[in-house]
Scaffold this active site. Structure first.
Site, PDB file in Angstrom:
ATOM      1  N   ASP A 270      -1.281   2.184  -1.145  1.00  0.00           N
ATOM      2  CA  ASP A 270      -1.214   0.942  -0.380  1.00  0.00           C
ATOM      3  C   ASP A 270      -1.282   1.352   1.093  1.00  0.00           C
ATOM      4  O   ASP A 270      -1.096   2.526   1.439  1.00  0.00           O
ATOM      5  CB  ASP A 270       0.063   0.143  -0.682  1.00  0.00           C
ATOM      6  CG  ASP A 270      -0.083  -1.326  -0.246  1.00  0.00           C
ATOM      7  OD1 ASP A 270      -1.009  -1.634   0.536  1.00  0.00           O
ATOM      8  OD2 ASP A 270       0.727  -2.166  -0.680  1.00  0.00           O
TER       9      ASP A 270
HETATM   10  C1  BGC Z   1      -0.741  -4.969   0.871  1.00  0.00           C
HETATM   11  C2  BGC Z   1      -1.858  -4.750  -0.134  1.00  0.00           C
HETATM   12  C3  BGC Z   1      -3.190  -4.986   0.527  1.00  0.00           C
HETATM   13  C4  BGC Z   1      -3.326  -4.051   1.711  1.00  0.00           C
HETATM   14  C5  BGC Z   1      -4.636  -4.196   2.441  1.00  0.00           C
HETATM   15  C6  BGC Z   1      -0.965  -4.193   2.155  1.00  0.00           C
HETATM   16  O1  BGC Z   1      -0.091  -4.639   3.130  1.00  0.00           O
HETATM   17  O2  BGC Z   1       0.482  -4.611   0.302  1.00  0.00           O
HETATM   18  O3  BGC Z   1      -1.682  -5.614  -1.210  1.00  0.00           O
HETATM   19  O4  BGC Z   1      -4.224  -4.815  -0.382  1.00  0.00           O
HETATM   20  O5  BGC Z   1      -2.279  -4.353   2.641  1.00  0.00           O
HETATM   21  O6  BGC Z   1      -4.726  -5.398   3.083  1.00  0.00           O
END
Ligand code: BGC
Length: 706
Positions: A270
């Site tokens: 993530d």
């Molecule tokens: C989130 C993810 C997301 C990523 C990219 C993170 O803050 O937890 O779910 O895909 O950002 O935007």
């Protein structure tokens, strides 16, 4: 005489055949990439021999927040990613650099995934995901950063709207169809967030303490379904699992995801979620997003002999293999998909129609077919399109509010008043009160509505008992103080850009509601299995609180309820919920009859078949969802009172009767055995429970696993 004997033998044979358990399995869907794993591996290996060490090291981190790295020297282009599960999030940062032009002129804001789960309609899930995938194709986006699929452990989690509810089987069925629907457009599905990510309260500081059995029975099955369906990517989560950050945990990635679940494609972190380069490289992780930060020191780690070039090669190979197998390196914008927005709007609307849940309908106040009735519309959400926030945000287009949708049906008889007087309320034929919450990534939110909102609901309903409450929220909310007083409740989640039209169609009777709860709604938050998950003495906050988060220490969340999540918890503890899992009303009625079971004894590897005739006994067309639960009568380990293992949604005209068949496999009776580290079904008696919700069981059967 001979003839009699012949027929007797034939009869016995036929009877034996009819009563014999079947082999074969539930019709599982699976996706295969255009290029096989072996072919893609061959290609990746040959490319790897051409890459310099420096290029390889660069390649294990992302680029410009939503891209993979390009290697122009080798004609390897950068691959674009986008959030996420409920449609394409159009980002400003795509537009700054090479994509100065907009990636897409627009993208459809579909209903949120928890609403999608409430449809219990597997084919619709596939269609929905297919539409999301087509919009990715239109924008040249090769990787969708979804589906999100963490289990609803507690109603305050700010991201529950992005997920598929509390039940591992239901979520798994949804995910299987989502993966196949999305990937059949050539768009990669990313199962996230792996794993045990069930709160957004200071999410970069939480440590989920989960025992092995619970992990396998509750938090892994939906991921397993996604992996089995052929998902090509997995994203790890922000939290720690039992003391290690998931994105750098060898146990989480290598042992559980790769070995136990058998996942062989791309694993990414993530965004900004890992800290120790050495651990990341040795965990089984492939790609650090959005940049190489924890792994910035990869070169130095190599020099010091802490990691090897083979470790880096493994990561690069996996990224190359996955992207090549899905032909992602040659992904371009495909304008032809831009013609599909009308179709996608229709899919969004149909999803809302099927996923909005009628929880209460006293004296059948709904539907309101008489368009001469005066309808007072009020509540903050009646004049906006309710949405969740964070990475999942999709702006959408052609928005419609509930006020506009109702005015389209009732004309001047339906009007919005921001702060209605007592007289305005009491003189209206019906009051439609649209309340809600704004849920988002980065924080959790209270189960309770603000006192001012609760008091306003009570004031309105005291003045006018013909009050219909429409709820827009991403999770359960506290309704116990006004539930008994209002005439009707429509739980509409975040229904998407045109979902208010579906709300209005249900209110007027054009659409018969058929959504069923994919979660239990508790009376009070103290009843929840997740109660007490934030450190004692602390309180929820609003906004992102990024700076405060950085300064905080890691806090533990004890998953002390173990496998007893959702209805498993409320039933075991005998805590009556306000609304049970699987529940939802209709404007018609159904009758279940002729329920038969193919055999009452069966062996490992065999399948049982349950058939039931379902009749629409009312006057309107409607849909019912038949649900099949199992219960282990005697087991060496504690088991839930019941567990969902099958369901089917069917549409019936008034008076129509259809036969529904559900299958159950011996695996459905198993639990995770920590001794053998595998699934185990203990021989003996089980109960099969067939019904229309977790608390409406129509028939029980005893079966024996030999
Ligand atoms: C989130 C993810 C997301 C990523 C990219 C993170 O803050 O937890 O779910 O895909 O950002 O935007």
């Amino acid at each position: 005489m001979k003839r009699v004997l012949f027929f007797s033998v034939l009869f016995i044979l036929l009877a034996a055949l009819c009563c014999k358990p079947e082999t074969g399995n539930k019709n599982k869907k699976q996706f295969f990439p255009p290029v096989s794993f072996e072919k893609a591996a061959e290609w990746a290996d040959s490319l790897l021999t051409l890459m310099t060490l420096e290029e390889k090291i660069t390649f294990i981190g992302g680029d410009r927040i939503f891209f993979t790295q390009a290697i122009p020297r080798l004609n390897i282009s950068s691959v674009m990613m986008a959030d996420a599960t409920q449609g394409v999030h159009l980002r400003d940062n795509w537009r700054d650099e090479i994509f100065y032009d907009e990636v897409l002129p627009r993208s459809t804001a579909f209903p949120c995934p928890i609403l999608l789960a409430s449809t219990w309609n597997k084919n619709l899930v596939e269609e929905y995901a297919n539409a999301v995938g087509e919009e990715c194709r239109a924008g040249g986006i090769a990787i969708l950063l979804g589906p999100g699929m963490n289990i609803y452990r507690q109603s305050r989690c700010g991201r529950n709207f992005e997920y598929f509810g509390e039940d591992p089987y239901l979520a798994g069925q949804m995910i299987e169809n989502y993966v196949v629907g999305l990937q059949s457009t050539g768009t990669i599905a990313t199962l996230k967030h792996f794993v045990a990510n069930n709160t957004d309260y200071f999410r970069r500081k939480s440590n989920s303490i989960v025992d092995e059995r619970t992990l396998h029975e509750i938090y892994l099955p939906a991921f397993k379904s996604g992996v089995n369906a052929g998902a090509m990517a997995v994203m790890t989560s922000y939290n720690q699992l039992n003391g290690e950050w998931c994105g750098q945990s060898n146990y989480v990635i290598d042992t559980v995801l790769r070995r136990q679940l058998g996942f062989k494609w791309l694993v990414m972190t993530d965004w900004w979620s890992v800290y120790d380069g050495e651990k990341v490289i040795q965990s089984g992780m492939d790609l650090e997003m959005p940049f190489r930060l924890a792994t910035e020191n990869a070169g130095q780690l190599l020099e010091e002999g802490k990691v090897s070039e083979a470790d880096i090669n493994r990561m690069v190979r996996s990224i190359l293999r996955t992207l090549y197998a899905m032909k992602a390196f040659s992904r371009v914008k495909e304008e032809s998909y831009l013609n599909k927005f009308d179709e996608h709007e229709e899919i969004a609307l149909q999803t809302a129609r099927e996923g909005i849940i009628l929880l209460r309908n006293e004296n059948q106040i709904l539907p309101i077919e008489d368009t001469t009735k005066t309808i007072l519309i009020t509540g903050e959400y009646a004049i906006k399109v309710a949405q969740g926030g964070g990475a999942a945000t999709v702006e959408g287009y052609n928005h419609i509010t509930l006020t506009e949708a109702l005015a389209g049906i009732y004309g001047v008889n339906a009007g919005y008043i921001d702060a209605p007087t007592d007289e305005e309320i009491s003189t209206a034929d019906v009051v439609v009160l649209n309340i809600g919450t704004f849920d988002s990534e980065g924080r959790d939110r209270p189960f309770e509505l603000p006192d001012t909102t609760e008091n306003e609901i009570l004031r309105i309903v005291d003045l006018n008992p013909n009050t219909v409450v429409v709820v827009n929220s991403g999770s359960g909310i506290r309704m116990s103080s006004w539930n008994q007083k209002v005439a009707a409740i429509l739980y509409a989640w975040y229904p998407g850009q045109n979902g208010a039209l579906a709300e209005a169609e249900i209110i007027t009777g054009k659409v018969n509601p058929s959504g069923k709860l994919p979660v239990t709604i508790e009376k009070e938050f103290v009843n929840s299995p997740g109660y007490g998950y934030i450190p004692q003495g602390e309180a929820l906050y609003e906004g992102w609180q990024g700076e405060e988060e950085k300064a905080r220490a890691v806090y533990d969340i004890q998953y002390k309820e173990g496998i007893l999540v959702g209805y498993r918890w409320y039933e075991y503890q005998r805590i009556p919920p306000l609304y049970p899992f699987g529940f939802g009303l209709s404007y018609t009625s159904f009758e279940l009859s002729k329920i038969t079971l193919s055999a009452n004894k069966f062996r490992q590897g065999e399948t049982l078949k349950i058939t039931v005739s379902v009749k629409n006994t009312g006057e309107r067309k409607g849909a019912e969802t038949i649900q099949l639960y199992i219960s282990d009568i005697e087991c060496s380990v504690p088991r839930p009172v019941k567990e969902l293992k099958g369901f089917e949604k069917i549409v019936l005209e008034p008076g129509e009767l259809k036969k529904v068949t559900l299958f159950i496999e011996s695996d459905d009776f198993s639990f995770w055995d920590t001794e053998s580290k595998g699934w185990k079904a203990e021989p003996g008696e089980f109960e099969l429970l067939l019904g229309t919700s977790s608390n409406q069981i129509v028939q029980r059967f005893i079966v024996v696993l030999l």
